[in-house]
Design an enzyme around this catalytic site. Structure first.
Site, mmCIF file in Angstrom:
data_model
loop_
_atom_site.group_PDB
_atom_site.id
_atom_site.type_symbol
_atom_site.label_atom_id
_atom_site.label_comp_id
_atom_site.label_asym_id
_atom_site.label_seq_id
_atom_site.Cartn_x
_atom_site.Cartn_y
_atom_site.Cartn_z
ATOM 1 N N LYS A 9 -11.729 24.515 -7.832
ATOM 2 C CA LYS A 9 -11.771 24.181 -6.410
ATOM 3 C C LYS A 9 -11.367 25.395 -5.566
ATOM 4 C CE LYS A 9 -10.717 19.326 -7.443
ATOM 5 N NZ LYS A 9 -9.828 18.178 -7.136
ATOM 6 N N TYR A 49 -18.698 13.144 -4.782
ATOM 7 C CA TYR A 49 -17.506 12.322 -4.561
ATOM 8 C C TYR A 49 -17.835 10.954 -3.961
ATOM 9 C CZ TYR A 49 -14.157 16.047 -5.766
ATOM 10 O OH TYR A 49 -13.401 16.992 -6.427
ATOM 11 N N ASN A 116 -5.519 20.353 -6.369
ATOM 12 C CA ASN A 116 -5.109 20.394 -7.777
ATOM 13 C C ASN A 116 -6.009 21.266 -8.655
ATOM 14 O OD1 ASN A 116 -7.309 18.756 -7.841
ATOM 15 N ND2 ASN A 116 -6.217 16.874 -8.365
ATOM 16 N N HIS A 119 -11.673 20.194 -11.110
ATOM 17 C CA HIS A 119 -12.307 18.895 -11.317
ATOM 18 C C HIS A 119 -12.897 18.863 -12.720
ATOM 19 C CE1 HIS A 119 -14.999 15.456 -10.883
ATOM 20 N NE2 HIS A 119 -15.882 16.193 -11.531
ATOM 21 N N GLU A 130 -23.040 14.485 -12.540
ATOM 22 C CA GLU A 130 -22.470 15.651 -11.857
ATOM 23 C C GLU A 130 -23.155 16.952 -12.302
ATOM 24 O OE1 GLU A 130 -18.297 15.235 -12.728
ATOM 25 O OE2 GLU A 130 -18.108 13.462 -11.437
HETATM 26 P P1 DAT Z 1 -9.375 13.440 -10.584
HETATM 27 O O1 DAT Z 1 -9.769 14.725 -9.882
HETATM 28 O O2 DAT Z 1 -8.107 13.608 -11.372
HETATM 29 O O3 DAT Z 1 -10.503 12.826 -11.374
HETATM 30 P P2 DAT Z 1 -9.921 11.415 -8.553
HETATM 31 O O4 DAT Z 1 -11.338 11.450 -9.015
HETATM 32 O O5 DAT Z 1 -9.228 10.093 -8.503
HETATM 33 O O6 DAT Z 1 -8.999 12.404 -9.423
HETATM 34 O O7 DAT Z 1 -9.825 12.028 -7.079
HETATM 35 C C1 DAT Z 1 -10.579 13.158 -6.695
HETATM 36 C C2 DAT Z 1 -9.672 14.117 -5.974
HETATM 37 O O8 DAT Z 1 -9.196 13.537 -4.746
HETATM 38 C C3 DAT Z 1 -8.404 14.470 -6.740
HETATM 39 O O9 DAT Z 1 -8.606 15.549 -7.645
HETATM 40 C C4 DAT Z 1 -7.448 14.812 -5.665
HETATM 41 C C5 DAT Z 1 -7.833 13.878 -4.534
HETATM 42 N N1 DAT Z 1 -7.036 12.639 -4.538
HETATM 43 C C6 DAT Z 1 -7.140 11.609 -5.420
HETATM 44 N N2 DAT Z 1 -6.292 10.617 -5.148
HETATM 45 C C7 DAT Z 1 -5.615 11.027 -4.036
HETATM 46 C C8 DAT Z 1 -4.579 10.441 -3.233
HETATM 47 N N3 DAT Z 1 -4.072 9.220 -3.507
HETATM 48 N N4 DAT Z 1 -4.112 11.151 -2.177
HETATM 49 C C9 DAT Z 1 -4.613 12.368 -1.884
HETATM 50 N N5 DAT Z 1 -5.600 12.974 -2.587
HETATM 51 C C10 DAT Z 1 -6.086 12.313 -3.646
HETATM 52 MG MG MG Z 2 -12.362 12.121 -10.636
#
Ligand code: DAT
Ligand code: MG
Length: 139
Positions: A9, A49, A116, A119, A130
């Site tokens: 990212k 997303y 973070n 991805h 994806e």
């Molecule tokens: P991951 O990237 O671990 O698969 P995800 O698909 O649930 O997580 O979410 C996509 C991204 O969105 C994630 O990397 C960081 C952000 N995100 C997820 N949950 C969040 C939250 N509760 N508050 C803020 N950002 C969040």
């Molecule tokens: Mg995810």
């Protein structure tokens, strides 16, 4: 053999962590089979997303992903979908396990969206979807 889509990212690129992150993928034994630096556009991110549309962090997430270049990769190996998510660590970098990419290299920045670094696809179905979005040329 399995394939997954990995993104570094904008925070990872800005912090010059491309090499560190790829090194961890390679040291684990996975193969980087396609790689490019790019700027995502909104249309690509809305597809990628889509599952998060309507959540409070959705707009901040898209803005964050548009804030700078990203690196997109296809990574290959036995059980790599599960394996990359394991070396990436939990979504919330505050509690991601030490030893993982997020646990070692990221922390809460107080932003609306969690930054973070990486991805990784979460299932075979999302990996196929994806990879089609970011690497249509591989289809
Ligand atoms: P991951 O990237 O671990 O698969 P995800 O698909 O649930 O997580 O979410 C996509 C991204 O969105 C994630 O990397 C960081 C952000 N995100 C997820 N949950 C969040 C939250 N509760 N508050 C803020 N950002 C969040
Ligand atoms: Mg995810």
């Amino acid at each position: 053999m399995q394939r997954t889509l990995v993104l570094i990212k904008p925070d990872g690129v800005k912090r010059r962590l491309i090499g560190e992150i790829i090194a961890r993928i390679e040291r684990k034994g996975y193969e980087v089979v396609a790689l490019k630096t790019m700027r995502a556009d909104r249309a690509i991110l809305e597809q990628h997303y889509g599952e998060h549309k309507g959540k409070p962090f959705y707009e901040p997430l898209l803005e964050f992903m548009l804030s700078g270049p990203i690196v997109a990769m296809v990574v290959e190996g036995q059980r790599v979908i599960e394996g990359f998510r394991s070396i990436a660590g939990a979504t919330d970098p505050t509690v991601a396990a030490p030893g993982s990419i997020r646990g070692d290299l990221a922390r809460d920045q107080g932003t609306k969206v969690v930054q973070n670094l990486v991805h990784g696809s979460d299932s075979e179905e999302s990996a196929a979807r994806e990879m089609g979005i970011f690497f249509p040329e591989l289809r």
